[in-house]
Design an enzyme around this catalytic site. Sequence first.
Site, PDB file in Angstrom:
ATOM      1  N   HIS A 394       3.096  31.270 -11.686  1.00 38.61           N
ATOM      2  CA  HIS A 394       4.380  31.242 -12.408  1.00 38.61           C
ATOM      3  C   HIS A 394       4.500  32.478 -13.307  1.00 38.61           C
ATOM      4  CE1 HIS A 394       7.744  29.017 -14.469  1.00 38.61           C
ATOM      5  NE2 HIS A 394       7.392  29.830 -15.450  1.00 38.61           N
ATOM      6  N   GLU A 395       3.471  32.714 -14.121  1.00 37.89           N
ATOM      7  CA  GLU A 395       3.512  33.859 -15.048  1.00 37.89           C
ATOM      8  C   GLU A 395       3.450  35.192 -14.293  1.00 37.89           C
ATOM      9  OE1 GLU A 395       4.518  33.267 -17.856  1.00 37.89           O
ATOM     10  OE2 GLU A 395       4.030  31.147 -18.078  1.00 37.89           O
ATOM     11  N   HIS A 398       6.949  36.059 -13.314  1.00 43.66           N
ATOM     12  CA  HIS A 398       7.669  36.725 -14.416  1.00 43.66           C
ATOM     13  C   HIS A 398       7.216  38.180 -14.556  1.00 43.66           C
ATOM     14  CE1 HIS A 398       9.849  33.370 -16.000  1.00 43.66           C
ATOM     15  NE2 HIS A 398       8.787  32.665 -16.344  1.00 43.66           N
ATOM     16  N   HIS A 401       8.351  40.508 -11.771  1.00 36.52           N
ATOM     17  CA  HIS A 401       9.789  40.700 -11.997  1.00 36.52           C
ATOM     18  C   HIS A 401       9.997  41.789 -13.063  1.00 36.52           C
ATOM     19  CE1 HIS A 401      13.915  38.493 -12.767  1.00 36.52           C
ATOM     20  NE2 HIS A 401      14.058  39.706 -12.296  1.00 36.52           N
TER      21      HIS A 401
END
Length: 606
Positions: A394-395, A398, A401
């Site tokens: 998940h991190e 981010h 991105h």
Amino acid sequence: MAEQSVKSLPKRDEIPVEDTWNLEDIFETDERWEEEFKQVKQLIPEIDQYQGRLGDSAETLYEAMQLQDEITMRLGKLYTYAHMRYDQDTTNSFYQGLNDRAANLATDTSSHLSYIVPEILSLKEDTILSFVKEHDGLKLYEHFLDEVNRSRPHVLSKKEEALLAGVGEVTNSASNTFGMLNNADMKFPTVKDDSGDEVEITHGRYIRFLESDQREVRENAFKAMYESYDKFKNTFASTLSGTVKKDNFYAKVRNYDSARHAALDHNNIPEKVYDNLVTTVNDNLHLLHRYVKLRKKALGLDELHMYDLYTPIVKDVKMEIPYEEAKDLVLKSLEPMGEEYVNIVREGYEKRWIDVQENAGKRSGAYSSGAFGTMPYILMNWQDNVNNLFTLTHEIGHSVHSYYTRESQAYPYANYSIFVAEVASTCNEALLNNYLLEHTEDRKNKLYLLNHLLEGFRGTVFRQTMFAEFEQLIHEKAAEGEALTPDLFTKMYYELNQKYFGDDIVIDEEIGLEWARIPHFYYNFYVYQYATGFSAAASLSKQLLDEGKPAVDRYLNFLKAGSSDYPIEVLKKAGVDMTSSKPIEEALTVFESVLGEMEQLLFEDE
């Protein structure tokens, strides 16, 4: 016991360097940070020379924009270094000081820059357009100036704006009172935990009680929690009503049709995005009802209650995943993204983006951080379990991105809005879930992973949409002049639970009071973005797996776009049009297929 485990945590200087983030890449030493801090502090007042002069010429406006960028870019690096040094050991008073000073400098900066947007808006739109046409450098700021111009009908006179700014503290008092009551003043009773010990309920422990294998523990915690809220329901109704009235007031004075219109207009999101979400989820509530039925049957209960929604369906799963194995699993699961993406993740591992281990004084939880001109950084507190594996990917979502955005965009657009932020992280989770399911033979582990995915949908798509529906209803009632009483809130919220969860569960009357404990109702139409982001990610991950390269190319362009266009347009180019109901429908198709797989695995012997 808890105290001993805290004492046994390693000190910060005992953590191996390879498991720490490389903050020296931002500033080699604290002394270098100090030098930069002094320089930026001296630079900030220079922006004042442009006040009252932005309309003088295209060159003047360009110089002011450039100086604003330089100040905020350098401030970003100062703040990032300071807050992460502090987070790695919050007991370190030196870094506590750095963090405070960086925060104060940010406040000072905001104050000096606050005249820029109002002054641009005091210029005629034609003047701004002619400046952009005649000055090549200003073309960089065309989209930014377009955004400023878009807000023109909703910006008031200088005097009125000053008045509104001055009453901010007063209008936020309802929200602040909620925070103080909910977090500081409310005390919850004790209940017996799984071991039979009397333990005080707290916000943090509440869900853990609801996850208990022992039904009595779950029921007692649930009832004790809502008895506490029942005692303060008049106060909570007053704080929530005050916040709703504040939202409606600001929308009215700023010439918006409604509070929702005002909130969504900030990122240029059409209101039909909200309506499509609520309508499409409502049209598919039979799927949530089916999941509730599965849960009741799997838990072997004659009656399923609201306090039975969090306890795991699949018990005693021990999927231990050491960090090195987790890194490898993440890389393999992200292969559908293509080689370039996977190599960036590898680079993150090698260049120490990630602060891995828990240590004494380290901030809890996990996040992705960084600034323009730095590598992305990830804070973890690693435990060898499946949740941490999902948190890691998940991190990383981010962070990659942020990496693509900062590499591809000029500084003014090298960030992204909350509307798209959760898409990249949740898409990574979807790909990981897909990979693990494909490579897991063990029936119990497979059921655990399927349930993990279904719970993600229940908690994010269904639950947040229910919140969004409630939020819209209470703002409409207030706008129509209806009194927002605790009884009205409770009745509306209870009826929504009946509609969402269906007939295979007992909707306990206590759940009607849940509105009183949800902080997100004070965030002004924020929660719907969790559901739209999750749906967009489910749709995009399916495209990546089904289509391959064309979908990957679109997706990488989405990651590179930053805020160079409005978020709804950025997502459209990726292959997801949130103004239609299609992405929500596609996401719910994924939910239905996973649900079918779980039903088959759970009840295959019948």
